[in-house]
Write an enzyme that holds these catalytic residues in place. Structure first.
Site, PDB file in Angstrom:
ATOM      1  N   HIS A  61       0.848  -1.207   0.000  1.00 20.00           N
ATOM      2  CA  HIS A  61       0.000   0.000   0.000  1.00 20.00           C
ATOM      3  C   HIS A  61       0.878   1.249   0.000  1.00 20.00           C
ATOM      4  CE1 HIS A  61      -4.056   1.812   1.388  1.00 20.00           C
ATOM      5  NE2 HIS A  61      -3.224   2.838   1.212  1.00 20.00           N
ATOM      6  N   GLY A  68      -2.784  12.540  -1.460  1.00 21.75           N
ATOM      7  CA  GLY A  68      -3.172  13.908  -1.106  1.00 21.75           C
ATOM      8  C   GLY A  68      -4.218  14.468  -2.036  1.00 21.75           C
ATOM      9  N   TYR A 130     -10.678   5.354  -4.609  1.00 19.29           N
ATOM     10  CA  TYR A 130     -11.699   5.254  -3.561  1.00 19.29           C
ATOM     11  C   TYR A 130     -13.093   4.942  -4.134  1.00 19.29           C
ATOM     12  CZ  TYR A 130      -9.028   7.297   0.402  1.00 19.29           C
ATOM     13  OH  TYR A 130      -8.155   7.543   1.422  1.00 19.29           O
ATOM     14  N   ARG A 163     -15.492   9.881   2.392  1.00 17.83           N
ATOM     15  CA  ARG A 163     -14.974  10.065   1.029  1.00 17.83           C
ATOM     16  C   ARG A 163     -15.294   8.866   0.145  1.00 17.83           C
ATOM     17  NH1 ARG A 163      -9.187  10.763   3.529  1.00 17.83           N
ATOM     18  NH2 ARG A 163     -10.197   9.136   4.771  1.00 17.83           N
ATOM     19  N   HIS A 224      -6.132  -0.224   7.015  1.00 17.91           N
ATOM     20  CA  HIS A 224      -6.259   0.884   7.994  1.00 17.91           C
ATOM     21  C   HIS A 224      -7.063   0.418   9.216  1.00 17.91           C
ATOM     22  CE1 HIS A 224      -4.876   3.165   4.606  1.00 17.91           C
ATOM     23  NE2 HIS A 224      -6.052   3.364   4.049  1.00 17.91           N
ATOM     24  N   ARG A 227      -7.031   2.171  12.786  1.00 19.41           N
ATOM     25  CA  ARG A 227      -7.228   3.626  12.860  1.00 19.41           C
ATOM     26  C   ARG A 227      -8.137   4.037  14.020  1.00 19.41           C
ATOM     27  NH1 ARG A 227      -9.024   5.117   7.203  1.00 19.41           N
ATOM     28  NH2 ARG A 227      -8.311   7.106   7.975  1.00 19.41           N
ATOM     29  N   ASP A 281       1.125   2.802   3.794  1.00 16.68           N
ATOM     30  CA  ASP A 281       0.329   3.936   3.293  1.00 16.68           C
ATOM     31  C   ASP A 281       1.277   5.082   2.923  1.00 16.68           C
ATOM     32  OD1 ASP A 281      -1.888   5.343   2.500  1.00 16.68           O
ATOM     33  OD2 ASP A 281      -2.633   5.759   4.517  1.00 16.68           O
ATOM     34  N   SER A 285      -1.291  11.299   1.941  1.00 14.33           N
ATOM     35  CA  SER A 285      -1.356  12.504   2.769  1.00 14.33           C
ATOM     36  C   SER A 285      -1.621  12.108   4.204  1.00 14.33           C
ATOM     37  CB  SER A 285      -2.480  13.403   2.286  1.00 14.33           C
ATOM     38  OG  SER A 285      -3.703  12.731   2.471  1.00 14.33           O
TER      39      SER A 285
HETATM   40 ZN    ZN Z   1      -6.487   4.391   2.382  1.00 16.13          ZN
END
Ligand code: ZN
Length: 374
Positions: A61, A68, A130, A163, A224, A227, A281, A285
């Protein structure tokens, strides 16, 4: 074309004791407790006393063309350099887009992957970003995976995130069909790499998809998952039920749980670390107080080292999460993620006492000598 590593403590990633390793034409040719008859080959000889050897890291990843863009055009991040990856001990990388599928494209990803390969690294990409429908090169995820050599799956498709395109079960199923069939026809992993956000549903859309369809659980790689705490507890359950989980290195937020702590929790819980992977990752960003700095790929090995030094986990155990396990997930094992005869000669050498990276073999070539002391 020949390199001899003498007297190195080998983590393959399983611990194999002190070994000599001979590489030839980019492959590992011989691993033995002592290799004597090699002088005629005139290899480059490296005395590795006091060092450990491990497989070059596999990072599935990385925003290789830069992530960003979420705070406007001034917040986009530029492409990563091959040196940055090598300094982080990474020899195999999977590039992907993120939120921005307009300013960045899969075409750009493909060309960047090829450019990293020209510098000696191994690089793959996911098609998509995404959103749904996913941005692609050929208009279909399926044909991208079948026809384009570097494309090994779809990602990072966002779920449970403000998002995300809030994909329905049907939309996720169609995407899974394209990735699975593309993988079958193309002889690839055909994984669906899912970005899981801080949204209230967490992993629920994935649990729902698996409960109502016949897709194999192994084709999904939600990431993720450290998180926030409630997402991590869902991840523990998902893992226990047979799923692969990916954790993001360099997690330092208040809501998040850092990777070393997650690995310790998984090891203690009895879940173990099989089907657990860690990725960086990197070059996305989100770093720094303004959220405008690129996240560092170096966090990957930093977190592995911390898991050993601060949490007392065995190196051979945690190392799997950045070598063998992602290589298996991506179906590039044991060519990658393993030090054994016949595997690619991608080897990270670090000081035994401090686990500070010192040298890197990329495709059998000694490419990077680390001089920075930590
Ligand atoms: Zn991601």
């Amino acid at each position: 074309m020949f390199t001899m590593l003498k007297n190195v403590e080998l983590y393959a990633p399983e611990y194999l004791g002190t070994r000599d390793i001979l590489t030839a034409y980019g492959k590992i040719a011989l691993v033995s407790d002592r290799i004597d008859t090699w002088q005629q080959l005139r290899p480059e000889v490296v005395d590795c006393s006091g060092m450990v050897a491990m497989p070059g890291l596999v990072d599935q990843h990385v925003h290789i063309t830069g992530g960003g863009g979420e705070q406007g055009p001034g917040s986009t991040i530029g492409p990563i350099s091959p040196e940055e990856l090598m300094k982080a001990g990474i020899t195999t990388v999977v590039g992907l887009l993120g939120c921005d599928g307009v300013g960045k494209s899969v075409q750009e990803l493909l060309m960047k992957a090829r450019s990293l390969e020209a510098d000696g690294l191994t690089a793959f990409i996911y098609t998509g970003n995404y959103g749904i429908p996913a941005v692609t090169i050929t208009d279909r995820v399926l044909t991208d995976i079948v026809l384009i050599d570097k494309v090994i799956g779809a990602g990072e498709i966002a779920i449970s995130d403000h998002r995300s395109a809030c994909p329905t079960r049907n939309e996720l199923a169609k995407l899974a069909y394209e990735a699975l069939t593309g993988g079958m026809l193309g002889g690839k992993a055909g994984v669906v790499h899912l970005h899981v956000g801080n949204g209230r549903e967490g992993l629920a859309p994935l649990f729902d998809l698996l409960e109502t369809t016949d897709f194999p659980v192994s084709m999904f790689v939600p990431t993720h998952l450290n998180r926030n705490r409630s997402l991590f507890s869902q991840a523990m359950r998902y893992h226990k039920e047979g799923g692969t989980i990916d954790l993001t290195a360099g997690e330092h937020t208040e809501e998040g749980i850092n990777v070393p702590q997650c690995l310790a929790m998984l090891a203690e819980s009895g879940n173990g670390l099989d089907r657990v992977t860690v990725s960086s990752d990197g070059n996305g960003s989100g770093a720094g107080p303004t959220q405008r700095e690129a996240a560092s790929v170096a966090a990957l090995f930093d977190d592995i080292r911390t898991a050993v030094t601060d949490y007392g986990l065995p190196l051979e155990l945690v190392l799997k999460t950045v070598t063998e396990n992602p290589a298996k997930t991506l179906k590039i094992y044991p060519q990658k993620g393993k030090i054994a005869v016949g595997s690619d000669a991608d080897i990270l050498l670090a000081e035994k006492a401090t686990l500070t990276p010192r040298m890197l073999l990329v495709g059998g070539r000694l490419r990077q000598i680390f001089t920075l002391k930590r």
